[in-house]
Design a protein around this motif. Structure first.
Motif, PDB file in Angstrom:
ATOM      1  N   ALA A   3       0.680  -1.097   0.227  1.00  9.74           N
ATOM      2  CA  ALA A   3       0.097   0.137  -0.193  1.00  9.74           C
ATOM      3  C   ALA A   3       0.851   1.505  -0.209  1.00  9.74           C
ATOM      4  N   ARG A   4       0.481   2.014  -0.783  1.00  8.37           N
ATOM      5  CA  ARG A   4       1.391   3.861  -0.961  1.00  8.37           C
ATOM      6  C   ARG A   4       0.146   4.751   0.030  1.00  8.37           C
ATOM      7  N   ILE A   5       0.373   4.984   0.560  1.00  8.73           N
ATOM      8  CA  ILE A   5      -0.122   5.807   1.348  1.00  8.73           C
ATOM      9  C   ILE A   5       0.566   7.689   0.776  1.00  8.73           C
ATOM     10  N   LYS A   6      -0.619   8.321   0.532  1.00  9.55           N
ATOM     11  CA  LYS A   6      -0.120   9.908   1.153  1.00  9.55           C
ATOM     12  C   LYS A   6      -1.014  10.666   1.686  1.00  9.55           C
ATOM     13  N   ILE A   7      -0.172  11.537   2.223  1.00 10.06           N
ATOM     14  CA  ILE A   7      -1.155  11.746   3.397  1.00 10.06           C
ATOM     15  C   ILE A   7      -0.794  13.874   3.246  1.00 10.06           C
ATOM     16  N   THR A   8      -2.260  14.914   2.880  1.00 10.48           N
ATOM     17  CA  THR A   8      -1.502  15.970   2.588  1.00 10.48           C
ATOM     18  C   THR A   8      -2.138  16.713   3.504  1.00 10.48           C
ATOM     19  N   LEU A   9      -1.884  17.678   3.536  1.00  9.63           N
ATOM     20  CA  LEU A   9      -2.481  18.701   4.543  1.00  9.63           C
ATOM     21  C   LEU A   9      -4.129  19.196   3.397  1.00  9.63           C
ATOM     22  N   LEU A  66      -2.758   6.896  10.712  1.00  9.26           N
ATOM     23  CA  LEU A  66      -1.991   7.258  10.220  1.00  9.26           C
ATOM     24  C   LEU A  66      -2.030   8.861   9.856  1.00  9.26           C
ATOM     25  N   ALA A  67      -2.850   9.116   9.789  1.00  7.71           N
ATOM     26  CA  ALA A  67      -3.874  10.790   9.681  1.00  7.71           C
ATOM     27  C   ALA A  67      -4.516  11.285  10.624  1.00  7.71           C
ATOM     28  N   THR A  69      -7.160  13.666  10.511  1.00  4.99           N
ATOM     29  CA  THR A  69      -8.873  13.509   9.642  1.00  4.99           C
ATOM     30  C   THR A  69      -9.075  14.919   9.651  1.00  4.99           C
ATOM     31  N   VAL A  70      -8.720  15.304  10.833  1.00  5.60           N
ATOM     32  CA  VAL A  70      -9.338  16.652  11.022  1.00  5.60           C
ATOM     33  C   VAL A  70      -8.522  17.603  10.398  1.00  5.60           C
ATOM     34  N   ILE A  71      -7.403  17.516   9.904  1.00  6.23           N
ATOM     35  CA  ILE A  71      -6.234  18.518   9.210  1.00  6.23           C
ATOM     36  C   ILE A  71      -6.310  17.955   8.107  1.00  6.23           C
ATOM     37  N   GLU A  72      -5.999  17.264   7.760  1.00 11.80           N
ATOM     38  CA  GLU A  72      -5.211  16.016   6.967  1.00 11.80           C
ATOM     39  C   GLU A  72      -6.537  15.368   5.906  1.00 11.80           C
ATOM     40  N   ASN A  73      -5.979  15.159   4.720  1.00 12.74           N
ATOM     41  CA  ASN A  73      -6.655  14.111   3.815  1.00 12.74           C
ATOM     42  C   ASN A  73      -5.379  12.844   3.248  1.00 12.74           C
ATOM     43  N   TYR A  74      -6.688  11.392   3.110  1.00 13.21           N
ATOM     44  CA  TYR A  74      -5.049  10.728   2.930  1.00 13.21           C
ATOM     45  C   TYR A  74      -5.949   9.848   1.610  1.00 13.21           C
ATOM     46  N   GLN A  75      -5.201   8.828   1.312  1.00 14.25           N
ATOM     47  CA  GLN A  75      -5.212   8.870  -0.596  1.00 14.25           C
ATOM     48  C   GLN A  75      -4.465   7.459  -0.522  1.00 14.25           C
ATOM     49  N   PHE A  76      -4.690   6.370  -1.323  1.00 14.41           N
ATOM     50  CA  PHE A  76      -4.133   5.607  -1.136  1.00 14.41           C
ATOM     51  C   PHE A  76      -4.342   4.433  -2.272  1.00 14.41           C
ATOM     52  N   GLU A  77      -2.975   3.833  -2.824  1.00 17.04           N
ATOM     53  CA  GLU A  77      -2.926   3.170  -3.812  1.00 17.04           C
ATOM     54  C   GLU A  77      -2.920   1.589  -3.264  1.00 17.04           C
ATOM     55  N   LEU A  78      -3.062   0.365  -4.244  1.00 13.64           N
ATOM     56  CA  LEU A  78      -2.671  -1.185  -3.363  1.00 13.64           C
ATOM     57  C   LEU A  78      -1.944  -1.685  -4.740  1.00 13.64           C
ATOM     58  N   GLU A  79      -1.207  -2.339  -4.778  1.00 15.82           N
ATOM     59  CA  GLU A  79      -0.170  -3.130  -5.814  1.00 15.82           C
ATOM     60  C   GLU A  79      -0.147  -3.959  -5.073  1.00 15.82           C
ATOM     61  N   PRO A  80      -0.232  -5.684  -6.372  1.00 19.71           N
ATOM     62  CA  PRO A  80      -0.527  -6.701  -5.584  1.00 19.71           C
ATOM     63  C   PRO A  80       1.161  -7.224  -5.476  1.00 19.71           C
ATOM     64  N   ALA A  81       1.700  -8.041  -4.488  1.00 20.64           N
ATOM     65  CA  ALA A  81       3.279  -8.055  -4.376  1.00 20.64           C
ATOM     66  C   ALA A  81       4.218  -8.907  -4.848  1.00 20.64           C
TER      67      ALA A  81
ATOM     68  N   LEU B  25       1.111   0.423  14.942  1.00 15.73           N
ATOM     69  CA  LEU B  25      -0.367  -0.365  14.412  1.00 15.73           C
ATOM     70  C   LEU B  25      -0.225  -1.534  14.568  1.00 15.73           C
ATOM     71  N   GLY B  26       0.552  -2.079  15.199  1.00 18.78           N
ATOM     72  CA  GLY B  26       0.954  -3.953  15.952  1.00 18.78           C
ATOM     73  C   GLY B  26      -0.180  -3.663  17.372  1.00 18.78           C
ATOM     74  N   ALA B  27       0.193  -2.531  18.057  1.00 18.99           N
ATOM     75  CA  ALA B  27      -0.248  -2.083  19.321  1.00 18.99           C
ATOM     76  C   ALA B  27      -1.827  -1.945  18.969  1.00 18.99           C
ATOM     77  N   LEU B  28      -2.477  -1.090  17.538  1.00 16.17           N
ATOM     78  CA  LEU B  28      -4.011  -1.205  17.217  1.00 16.17           C
ATOM     79  C   LEU B  28      -4.114  -3.055  17.273  1.00 16.17           C
ATOM     80  N   GLY B  29      -3.687  -3.422  17.395  1.00 17.61           N
ATOM     81  CA  GLY B  29      -4.337  -5.164  16.582  1.00 17.61           C
ATOM     82  C   GLY B  29      -3.980  -5.061  14.891  1.00 17.61           C
ATOM     83  N   PHE B  30      -3.909  -4.029  14.502  1.00 17.38           N
ATOM     84  CA  PHE B  30      -3.056  -4.578  12.551  1.00 17.38           C
ATOM     85  C   PHE B  30      -1.996  -5.385  12.694  1.00 17.38           C
ATOM     86  N   ASP B  31      -2.224  -6.732  13.254  1.00 18.48           N
ATOM     87  CA  ASP B  31      -1.583  -7.711  12.591  1.00 18.48           C
ATOM     88  C   ASP B  31      -0.843  -8.379  11.361  1.00 18.48           C
TER      89      ASP B  31
END
Lengths: 81, 81
Positions: A3-9, A66-67, A69-81, B25-31
């Motif tokens: 997963a590639r996550i971008k977190i922006t204000l 990770l984000a 959410t009060v002040i940040e947006n997030y976007q992510f994309e998944l990629e098969p291993a 993340l581990g502490a939050l239960g995401f294993d």
């Protein structure tokens, strides 16, 4: 699965770090910069291989940790291993 | 023109911030998390509208200021305004 996550204000939230980068770029002679926003980029290796479940998991991680959410947006994309 | 830059630590460079996220993340239960790497994400608004010149400019910015190329890689994409 990766997963590639971008977190922006969110728009309107002050970004002093971005401002500092803009000033530093100006000082180095790059004048064509009208705006800079700095965010975070996170790469996760997930053992989950089902895209639906991985998506739900990453969404929960973003919301809970990770984000801010009060002040940040997030976007992510998944990629098969 | 808009530039979206991702700056990531090179493989083999220790990433304590990523480690901290993995532990939290581990502490939050995401294993199902096998690895986390944290990087930076920067969005630039450029007044330059020629893609070739914009690319050269962003590359120079990354090399000179945005990325520490000893330990970091950068990737960017350009998007017409």
């Amino acid at each position: 699965m990766k997963a590639r996550i971008k977190i922006t204000l969110k728009n309107g939230v002050l970004d002093p770090q971005g401002k500092a980068i803009a000033n530093a770029l100006g000082a180095l002679g790059f004048d064509g910069v009208d705006g800079v926003r700095q965010g975070k980029y996170i790469e996760l290796e997930l053992s989950e291989s089902d895209p639906k479940r991985a998506e739900a998991e990453v969404k929960a991680m973003c919301e809970q940790l990770l984000a801010n959410t009060v002040i940040e947006n997030y976007q992510f994309e998944l990629e098969p291993a």
